[in-house]
Design a protein around this motif. Structure first.
Motif, PDB file in Angstrom:
ATOM      1  N   LEU A 110     -25.103  47.317  -8.717  1.00 42.28           N
ATOM      2  CA  LEU A 110     -25.167  45.820  -8.780  1.00 42.28           C
ATOM      3  C   LEU A 110     -24.451  44.905  -9.563  1.00 42.28           C
ATOM      4  O   LEU A 110     -23.728  43.686  -9.399  1.00 42.28           O
ATOM      5  CB  LEU A 110     -27.001  45.169  -8.675  1.00 42.28           C
ATOM      6  N   SER A 111     -24.660  45.319 -10.492  1.00 41.73           N
ATOM      7  CA  SER A 111     -23.530  44.869 -11.954  1.00 41.73           C
ATOM      8  C   SER A 111     -21.891  45.024 -11.844  1.00 41.73           C
ATOM      9  O   SER A 111     -21.598  44.137 -12.110  1.00 41.73           O
ATOM     10  CB  SER A 111     -24.666  45.408 -13.413  1.00 41.73           C
ATOM     11  N   SER A 112     -21.890  46.333 -10.950  1.00 45.02           N
ATOM     12  CA  SER A 112     -20.466  45.999 -10.270  1.00 45.02           C
ATOM     13  C   SER A 112     -20.010  44.782  -9.756  1.00 45.02           C
ATOM     14  O   SER A 112     -18.779  45.151  -9.422  1.00 45.02           O
ATOM     15  CB  SER A 112     -20.070  47.492 -10.324  1.00 45.02           C
ATOM     16  N   GLN A 113     -20.621  44.684  -9.046  1.00 46.76           N
ATOM     17  CA  GLN A 113     -19.973  44.106  -7.846  1.00 46.76           C
ATOM     18  C   GLN A 113     -19.405  42.372  -7.908  1.00 46.76           C
ATOM     19  O   GLN A 113     -19.246  42.295  -9.108  1.00 46.76           O
ATOM     20  CB  GLN A 113     -21.746  43.199  -7.335  1.00 46.76           C
ATOM     21  N   ASP A 114     -18.430  41.911  -7.556  1.00 50.05           N
ATOM     22  CA  ASP A 114     -17.918  41.015  -7.603  1.00 50.05           C
ATOM     23  C   ASP A 114     -18.519  39.462  -7.002  1.00 50.05           C
ATOM     24  O   ASP A 114     -18.965  39.715  -5.936  1.00 50.05           O
ATOM     25  CB  ASP A 114     -16.633  40.712  -7.333  1.00 50.05           C
ATOM     26  N   SER A 115     -18.817  38.546  -7.770  1.00 44.56           N
ATOM     27  CA  SER A 115     -19.440  37.239  -6.753  1.00 44.56           C
ATOM     28  C   SER A 115     -19.003  36.855  -5.363  1.00 44.56           C
ATOM     29  O   SER A 115     -19.555  36.251  -5.041  1.00 44.56           O
ATOM     30  CB  SER A 115     -19.528  36.071  -7.899  1.00 44.56           C
ATOM     31  N   GLU A 116     -17.313  36.856  -5.763  1.00 41.74           N
ATOM     32  CA  GLU A 116     -16.930  35.983  -4.283  1.00 41.74           C
ATOM     33  C   GLU A 116     -17.569  36.958  -3.026  1.00 41.74           C
ATOM     34  O   GLU A 116     -17.055  37.032  -2.452  1.00 41.74           O
ATOM     35  CB  GLU A 116     -15.264  36.043  -4.560  1.00 41.74           C
ATOM     36  N   THR A 117     -16.800  38.129  -3.545  1.00 39.96           N
ATOM     37  CA  THR A 117     -16.987  39.427  -2.251  1.00 39.96           C
ATOM     38  C   THR A 117     -18.486  39.655  -1.734  1.00 39.96           C
ATOM     39  O   THR A 117     -19.292  39.679  -0.562  1.00 39.96           O
ATOM     40  CB  THR A 117     -16.665  40.528  -2.707  1.00 39.96           C
ATOM     41  N   ALA A 118     -19.073  39.637  -3.098  1.00 38.88           N
ATOM     42  CA  ALA A 118     -20.906  39.616  -2.620  1.00 38.88           C
ATOM     43  C   ALA A 118     -21.572  38.271  -2.375  1.00 38.88           C
ATOM     44  O   ALA A 118     -22.233  38.867  -1.205  1.00 38.88           O
ATOM     45  CB  ALA A 118     -22.157  39.631  -4.315  1.00 38.88           C
ATOM     46  N   HIS A 125     -23.091  43.388   3.530  1.00 37.63           N
ATOM     47  CA  HIS A 125     -23.105  45.530   4.442  1.00 37.63           C
ATOM     48  C   HIS A 125     -22.423  46.218   3.300  1.00 37.63           C
ATOM     49  O   HIS A 125     -23.103  47.464   3.431  1.00 37.63           O
ATOM     50  CB  HIS A 125     -21.989  44.663   5.806  1.00 37.63           C
ATOM     51  N   ALA A 126     -21.309  45.286   2.919  1.00 36.33           N
ATOM     52  CA  ALA A 126     -20.534  46.934   2.089  1.00 36.33           C
ATOM     53  C   ALA A 126     -21.599  47.221   0.849  1.00 36.33           C
ATOM     54  O   ALA A 126     -22.083  48.699   0.600  1.00 36.33           O
ATOM     55  CB  ALA A 126     -19.514  46.500   1.095  1.00 36.33           C
ATOM     56  N   LEU A 127     -22.501  45.719   0.208  1.00 36.17           N
ATOM     57  CA  LEU A 127     -23.645  46.512  -0.827  1.00 36.17           C
ATOM     58  C   LEU A 127     -23.978  47.793  -0.002  1.00 36.17           C
ATOM     59  O   LEU A 127     -24.502  48.438  -0.799  1.00 36.17           O
ATOM     60  CB  LEU A 127     -23.723  45.375  -1.325  1.00 36.17           C
ATOM     61  N   ASP A 150     -32.350  52.747   6.015  1.00 45.08           N
ATOM     62  CA  ASP A 150     -31.218  51.821   5.921  1.00 45.08           C
ATOM     63  C   ASP A 150     -32.120  51.089   4.226  1.00 45.08           C
ATOM     64  O   ASP A 150     -32.561  51.019   3.481  1.00 45.08           O
ATOM     65  CB  ASP A 150     -31.754  50.743   6.976  1.00 45.08           C
ATOM     66  N   VAL A 151     -30.903  49.407   4.265  1.00 47.16           N
ATOM     67  CA  VAL A 151     -30.805  48.882   2.990  1.00 47.16           C
ATOM     68  C   VAL A 151     -31.497  47.887   3.246  1.00 47.16           C
ATOM     69  O   VAL A 151     -30.539  47.263   4.412  1.00 47.16           O
ATOM     70  CB  VAL A 151     -30.278  48.739   1.978  1.00 47.16           C
ATOM     71  N   LEU A 152     -32.276  47.394   3.438  1.00 49.30           N
ATOM     72  CA  LEU A 152     -33.389  45.801   3.640  1.00 49.30           C
ATOM     73  C   LEU A 152     -33.049  44.755   2.451  1.00 49.30           C
ATOM     74  O   LEU A 152     -33.573  45.031   1.652  1.00 49.30           O
ATOM     75  CB  LEU A 152     -33.755  46.000   4.219  1.00 49.30           C
TER      76      LEU A 152
END
Length: 159
Positions: A110-118, A125-127, A150-152
């Protein structure tokens, strides 16, 4: 006095007609309710063909709050609550038993995510796909095959 036999005759015919109609309605109802027990009902056919579905098993994780990178403002926050839908009790008990390792892995992801993409639907969906893919690498050396379906996302805030 001449009208009396005609009236009683008409009354008798009407009563007989009503009795026949009521008898016909009773016969139709009995036929529909009790008739043709040999043919299985559509509900019985579906229950015979399909096994009773196993109840959905969810492993609920406490929400995560992580710092993520954002282009406009620098540091941003991501607050995510999620549940994992698992196929069996073995997977559920293994994940609950190894919760610290699971949370650590998810915090790193989660910490490797980009705010605009997330913040986009495609990013969510990608996450979810990335979280599912993270189960391909074992949490421990003696990990059995995990059946995570699944991830909910139950909470999702990018700030």
């Amino acid at each position: 006095m001449a009208d009396s036999p005609k009236r009683s005759r008409k009354t008798g015919v009407l009563i007989a007609l009503m009795v026949v109609l009521v008898a016909a309605l009773v016969a139709v109802n009995l036929y529909l309710l009790l008739g043709n027990d040999d043919a299985p009902s559509p509900e019985a056919e579906t229950s015979v063909d399909n096994k009773t579905p196993e109840p959905t098993r969810l492993v609920r994780l406490d929400p995560f709050t992580v710092n993520i990178q954002g282009e406009l403002c620098g540091q941003r926050l991501l607050y995510v609550g999620l549940s994992l839908e698992v196929a069996d009790a073995a997977t559920e008990s293994y994940l609950l038993e190894h919760l610290p390792q699971l949370r650590s892995r998810l915090l790193m992801l989660l910490s490797s995510q980009d705010s605009e993409t997330a913040a986009t639907v495609e990013g969510k969906h990608a996450l979810a796909r990335q979280v599912l893919a993270s189960f391909e690498e074992p949490l421990t050396a003696s990990q059995p095959d995990l059946a995570v379906r699944d991830v909910l996302f139950t909470e999702f805030i990018v700030q």
